[in-house]
Enzyme design. Structure first.
Site, PDB file in Angstrom:
ATOM      1  N   TYR A   1      12.687  31.823   5.494  1.00 53.32           N
ATOM      2  CA  TYR A   1      11.430  32.498   5.792  1.00 53.32           C
ATOM      3  C   TYR A   1      11.278  32.812   7.282  1.00 53.32           C
ATOM      4  O   TYR A   1      11.670  32.020   8.140  1.00 53.32           O
ATOM      5  CB  TYR A   1      10.250  31.615   5.386  1.00 53.32           C
ATOM      6  CG  TYR A   1      10.018  31.561   3.880  1.00 53.32           C
ATOM      7  CD1 TYR A   1       9.936  32.719   3.110  1.00 53.32           C
ATOM      8  CD2 TYR A   1       9.858  30.335   3.245  1.00 53.32           C
ATOM      9  CE1 TYR A   1       9.711  32.656   1.740  1.00 53.32           C
ATOM     10  CE2 TYR A   1       9.624  30.256   1.886  1.00 53.32           C
ATOM     11  CZ  TYR A   1       9.549  31.427   1.131  1.00 53.32           C
ATOM     12  OH  TYR A   1       9.319  31.365  -0.207  1.00 53.32           O
TER      13      TYR A   1
ATOM     14  N   LYS B   1       0.845  -1.207   0.000  1.00 51.27           N
ATOM     15  CA  LYS B   1       0.000   0.000   0.000  1.00 51.27           C
ATOM     16  C   LYS B   1       0.882   1.259   0.000  1.00 51.27           C
ATOM     17  O   LYS B   1       2.075   1.184   0.320  1.00 51.27           O
ATOM     18  CB  LYS B   1      -0.909  -0.020   1.232  1.00 51.27           C
ATOM     19  CG  LYS B   1      -0.172   0.038   2.566  1.00 51.27           C
ATOM     20  CD  LYS B   1      -1.083  -0.313   3.746  1.00 51.27           C
ATOM     21  CE  LYS B   1      -0.329  -0.278   5.059  1.00 51.27           C
ATOM     22  NZ  LYS B   1      -1.109  -0.851   6.161  1.00 51.27           N
TER      23      LYS B   1
HETATM   24  C1  LIG Z   1      -0.212  -1.742   6.940  1.00 54.23           C
HETATM   25  C2  LIG Z   1      -0.688  -3.043   7.479  1.00 54.23           C
HETATM   26  C3  LIG Z   1       0.197  -4.126   7.650  1.00 54.23           C
HETATM   27  C4  LIG Z   1       1.696  -3.990   7.497  1.00 54.23           C
HETATM   28  O1  LIG Z   1       2.281  -3.616   8.731  1.00 54.23           O
HETATM   29  P1  LIG Z   1       3.869  -3.509   8.908  1.00 54.23           P
HETATM   30  O2  LIG Z   1       4.037  -3.057  10.308  1.00 54.23           O
HETATM   31  O3  LIG Z   1       4.309  -2.456   7.924  1.00 54.23           O
HETATM   32  O4  LIG Z   1       4.443  -4.832   8.601  1.00 54.23           O
HETATM   33  C5  LIG Z   1      -0.327  -5.356   8.014  1.00 54.23           C
HETATM   34  N1  LIG Z   1      -1.654  -5.504   8.229  1.00 54.23           N
HETATM   35  C6  LIG Z   1      -2.531  -4.477   8.109  1.00 54.23           C
HETATM   36  C7  LIG Z   1      -3.977  -4.722   8.394  1.00 54.23           C
HETATM   37  C8  LIG Z   1      -2.090  -3.221   7.751  1.00 54.23           C
HETATM   38  O5  LIG Z   1      -2.943  -2.193   7.654  1.00 54.23           O
END
Ligand SMILES: *Cc1c(COP(=O)(O)O)cnc(C)c1O
Length: 369
Positions: free
Chosen positions: A264, A38
């Site tokens: 700035y 993701k």
């Molecule tokens: C993002 C996510 C993961 C991955 O978690 P990590 O700590 O990056 O390994 C796993 N399960 C769900 C439901 C997630 O939203």
């Protein structure tokens, strides 16, 4: 690798492979592996990472939203893709692109079932998500009968897996809570399996879960941050290799006299002579304003230099007084030997945030293809 020439995120696929193989050493041979890609694979380029993971033999992918899954399908990813957080407005496309939704509430189950029936599906794979304590998304234990009844009365859907998510897998002071979540999940998933009359596979561990609770790997695990080289713990980070390196170059060097200001709102003022360098990346590239005013540090020719004054949209200024450097020299923001976790900590955040913040305008270059 030749000189980068401009702000660049280098993506090291050999590091990705190393991390995958390391995580696999924590797992039984038959345990399936889901790669979480993701948010552009945590900023690393979702398609490049997914293609490499598919070539390495990962069993499953997960993304948050349907549009991310469609991008993977359009890029030729054929492995199953779990959509962690779908919305009803996208259910038609979900089926058209063979994406597998997480069903996390009665409303979502109803609405996906309706679309699957309208499209004359049989045994369309879905994943039932239970809330075992994170209180974010998921059915409750009391919903088991409802879920089983709904699914017994339709041919359209079949449960591919039952899953949950740990609230504090990286925090060993919350071990009792995590173990309670795991035991609760075991219980819930057994009940649902019994009612369904078949055995979907089960999964609850994310990266820190794999590292801290490998005994709860069930039939699959889900890893994101570990694949990208971070493990929420120094002990594991020693064994993982950062996939992403964020580098830039010095655009201009200034000699600053005493009592001048830099940037700035004149946020930095010089007490004495300083030498500063201006870098071509700013908050629009993902380096938020919270890194300014000497919180974030970057590396130049092996030396650490603080970000001074306010972070601009397209630039940051750093103090290079006493550092041997010139215009055009390379600067490391984070990467191997300069952990994104430490850089993030300087601004009170975590590796996940800085990695996913690097905006699409930053050039990506893949190495060790
Ligand atoms: C993002 C996510 C993961 C991955 O978690 P990590 O700590 O990056 O390994 C796993 N399960 C769900 C439901 C997630 O939203």
């Amino acid at each position: 690798m030749d000189k980068i020439g401009e702000t660049t995120l280098l993506i090291d696929l050999a590091a990705l492979e190393h991390n995958y193989r390391f995580l696999k050493t924590k797992l039984a041979a038959q345990t399936k592996f889901l790669a979480v890609v993701k948010a552009f694979a945590y900023g690393n380029d979702m398609v490049v990472i997914a293609k490499k993971m598919q070539a390495l033999g990962t069993d499953y992918f997960a993304v948050a939203y349907v549009k991310e899954g469609i991008l993977l399908r359009e890029a030729g990813i054929t492995a199953p893709i779990l959509i962690l957080h779908p919305q009803p407005v996208n259910f038609s496309e979900t089926i058209e692109h063979c994406l597998e939704p997480s069903l996390y509430s009665p409303k979502i189950l109803h609405s996906f079932l309706k679309v699957a029936e309208e499209k004359n599906q049989t045994d369309y794979p879905v994943h039932i998500k239970f809330n075992t304590g994170l209180n974010r998304l998921g059915f409750l234990k009391n919903d088991i009968d409802f879920i089983a009844d709904k699914l017994k009365n339709t041919k359209a859907l079949k449960v591919a897996s039952i899953f949950s998510h740990l609230a504090a897998s990286e925090d060993l002071s919350e071990k009792a809570f995590s173990q309670k979540q795991i035991a609760g999940f075991n219980n819930i998933s057994n009940k649902l399996k019994q009612k369904l009359g078949y055995s979907p596979f089960r999964h609850i561990l994310n990266t820190s879960g794999i590292l801290n609770y490998p005994e709860a790997q069930f039939e699959m695990v889900r890893s994101g941050i570990g694949l990208y080289g971070y493990g929420n713990d120094k002990i594991f980070e020693e064994q993982l290799k950062p996939v992403a390196s964020l580098k830039t170059i010095i655009s201009q060097i200034h000699e600053i006299a005493p009592n001048e200001s830099v940037g700035y709102n004149r946020a930095f003022t010089s007490k004495n002579y300083r030498r500063t360098a201006t870098l071509p990346l700013g908050h629009a590239d993902g380096i938020g304003r919270q890194y300014g005013n000497k919180r974030g540090h970057v590396n130049i020719n092996g030396k650490s230099a603080p970000i001074i004054g306010n972070v601009c949209m397209d630039m940051i200024m750093i103090d290079v007084t006493g550092i041997d450097c010139e215009e055009g020299d390379e600067v490391l923001i984070f990467g191997p030997n300069k952990s994104a976790e430490d850089f993030a900590a300087s601004a009170n955040t975590i590796s996940y945030e800085i990695l996913t913040a690097i905006s699409p305008r930053v050039k990506r270059v893949v190495t060790n293809l």
